[in-house]
Write a protein that holds these residues in place. Structure first.
Motif, PDB file in Angstrom:
ATOM      1  N   ALA A 117       0.808  -1.225   0.000  1.00 43.81           N
ATOM      2  CA  ALA A 117       0.000   0.000   0.000  1.00 43.81           C
ATOM      3  C   ALA A 117       0.846   1.281   0.000  1.00 43.81           C
ATOM      4  O   ALA A 117       0.438   2.302   0.541  1.00 43.81           O
ATOM      5  N   ARG A 174      -6.578   5.845  -0.470  1.00 40.35           N
ATOM      6  CA  ARG A 174      -6.773   4.423  -0.796  1.00 40.35           C
ATOM      7  C   ARG A 174      -8.236   3.985  -0.746  1.00 40.35           C
ATOM      8  O   ARG A 174      -8.670   3.161  -1.547  1.00 40.35           O
ATOM      9  N   SER A 184      -4.328  -4.403  -2.421  1.00 41.12           N
ATOM     10  CA  SER A 184      -3.983  -3.000  -2.120  1.00 41.12           C
ATOM     11  C   SER A 184      -3.161  -2.440  -3.280  1.00 41.12           C
ATOM     12  O   SER A 184      -2.018  -2.054  -3.102  1.00 41.12           O
TER      13      SER A 184
END
Ligand SMILES: Cc1ncc(COP(=O)(O)O)c(C=O)c1O
Length: 444
Positions: free
Chosen positions: A62, A266, A415
């Motif tokens: 991530a 995100r 991710s």
């Protein structure tokens, strides 16, 4: 770069040679799930040293939020590198750090004015938040949650309660830390369903911890992940965060949200806590904030971050090159990537949920935006954790050119970079489908 495109058996000869050298020269404490040895990256793709191209749904856990080596981020890094690499923001001033503080204040998920402390990693951002909470409140204790991951340095590690291997052999931990159950609706600690959830698991704090173990006026802060990351991509209902806010406000405790994994666009909003409407006192960031350069930040309301000079500092924290990368990253996030995470995330989530129709192994699919978790179970009724099967699926994905990682005991996390397209999301889900089919076929 397009793909996935595999040219050699995995690992290929060059990868094998590097892995053999790694075994002699590098700490054995790292968890390498499969033998991927990176040579270069572009957008959502990562190429290994043997020329195999993988679709990357890890983004280096991530971190590569704008995709691998986004040209605008690379240009900002090069430009700053030509001017100066370091001058220690602890002792001197430079504009990129000030500008980043200003830009973070403009997006912080609570009303300003704010100030920011700059560090190099997620764990350091959390250390700063913990020290600030103790210093500001003059209280010692901190409450965190079972399943939490806040980092591995000795302060943060006391709060981390994810995997035993992360703690075993390292105690005693910093004193004054208490843990409470996290609102994991798939495995509700008090037996409720998501529709009836009133965050009763928080009663454990109010009726047990604050009654039997610690006086509320001696608790400096509650630290919480808006979505548990390492713990398995667990999304609590909004009421959990709402009640935490009420509880902390009532007792004069700070609410610190750890957005190290869930932040920086995100989830389809700049910060995951924004999905709940809750306004924290302190927010910590790292990972995706600078597209891969090391940077951690704790941002707090100014009246809280008013500790005197010398109380906390870091030689490298807020390095000018990392700040330049972060400013370029924030611009890209604002100008479209947060929106892309929302749109492509919704598409990918729907496709991932579709896997539940044909794969009984998939017990739950959850997440927000491009933070998506699939929990694998041997039996949907008993919810027995399918840890071995999860590991096997991760390997099968690798063998087919898709990079994914596990999270928690039995979840797979998606991710990817926030530049992911719908077509790439479809490719990822297609490979996941094949991997699940292959692992299911091997089950007794
Ligand atoms: C929520 C959260 N907090 C803190 C950390 C620690 O970050 P770092 O590894 O940069 O120290 C992580 C890392 O995975 C994380 O997911």
């Amino acid at each position: 770069m397009t793909g996935p495109a595999l040219k050699t058996a995995l690992p290929g000869p060059k990868a094998k040679a590097i892995i053999a050298r790694d075994a002699r020269a590098v700490s054995t404490s790292y968890t390498r799930d499969y033998p991927f040895v990176m040579a270069r990256g572009e957008g959502a793709f990562a190429e290994d040293v043997d020329g195999n191209v993988f679709l990357d749904c890890t983004a280096g856990i991530a971190v590569a939020s704008t995709g691998h080596s986004h040209p605008a981020v690379v240009a900002a890094i090069v430009d700053q590198a030509h001017k100066f690499l370091h001058m220690s923001g602890t002792d001197f001033y430079y504009e990129p750090q000030v500008q980043l503080g200003e830009e973070l204040s403009a997006i912080a998920p609570m009303p300003g004015p704010h100030r920011s402390f700059f560090a190099n990693s997620g764990t350091e951002a959390n250390e700063a938040a913990l020290k600030l909470a103790r210093y500001h409140t003059k209280r010692q204790n901190i409450i965190a949650f079972l399943g939490a991951f806040h980092g591995r340095t000795m302060g943060s590690l006391a709060l981390t309660a994810s995997k035993l291997t992360q703690r075993r052999g390292f105690g005693p931990f910093a004193p004054g830390v208490l843990h409470a159950p996290y609102a994991n609706c798939y495995r509700c600690p008090v037996g409720n369903s998501p529709d009836t959830c009133a965050a009763e698991c928080l009663r454990f704090i109010e009726e047990q911890l604050l009654v039997h173990l610690v006086s509320p006026d001696e608790v400096a802060a509650i630290m919480v992940e808006p979505i548990q990351g390492e713990g398995g991509y667990v999304v609590p209902p909004n009421v959990f965060h709402e009640r935490l806010r009420e509880l902390t406000a009532k007792h004069g405790m700070l609410l610190i949200v750890d957005e190290v994994q869930s932040g920086m666009g995100r989830t389809g909003k700049m910060f995951a806590i924004e999905h709940t409407g809750v306004q924290p006192d302190v927010v910590t960031m790292a990972k995706g904030i600078a597209s891969g350069l090391p940077l951690g930040v704790a941002t707090a309301r100014s009246e809280i971050m008013s500790w005197p000079p010398g109380t906390h500092a870091s030689t490298f924290g807020g390095n000018p090159v990392a700040c330049a990368a972060s400013l370029a990253t924030l611009k890209l996030l604002r100008e479209g990537l947060v929106k892309n995470a929302e749109v492509v995330g919704a598409h990918m989530m729907a496709r991932a949920r579709g896997l539940m129709d044909t794969h009984p192994l998939v017990g739950d699919v959850r997440g927000r935006g491009l933070m998506i978790g699939l929990e694998l179970v041997r039996d949907r009724h008993t919810k027995e954790r399918a840890t071995r099967e999860r590991d096997a699926v991760v390997h099968e994905c690798f063998a087919r050119g898709l990079l994914v990682l596990g999270a928690g005991q039995n979840a797979i996390r998606l991710s990817p970079s926030l530049v992911l397209t719908k077509e790439q999301a479809d490719t990822a889900i297609g490979i996941l489908d094949q991997a699940l089919t292959s692992v299911s076929a091997r089950r007794p």
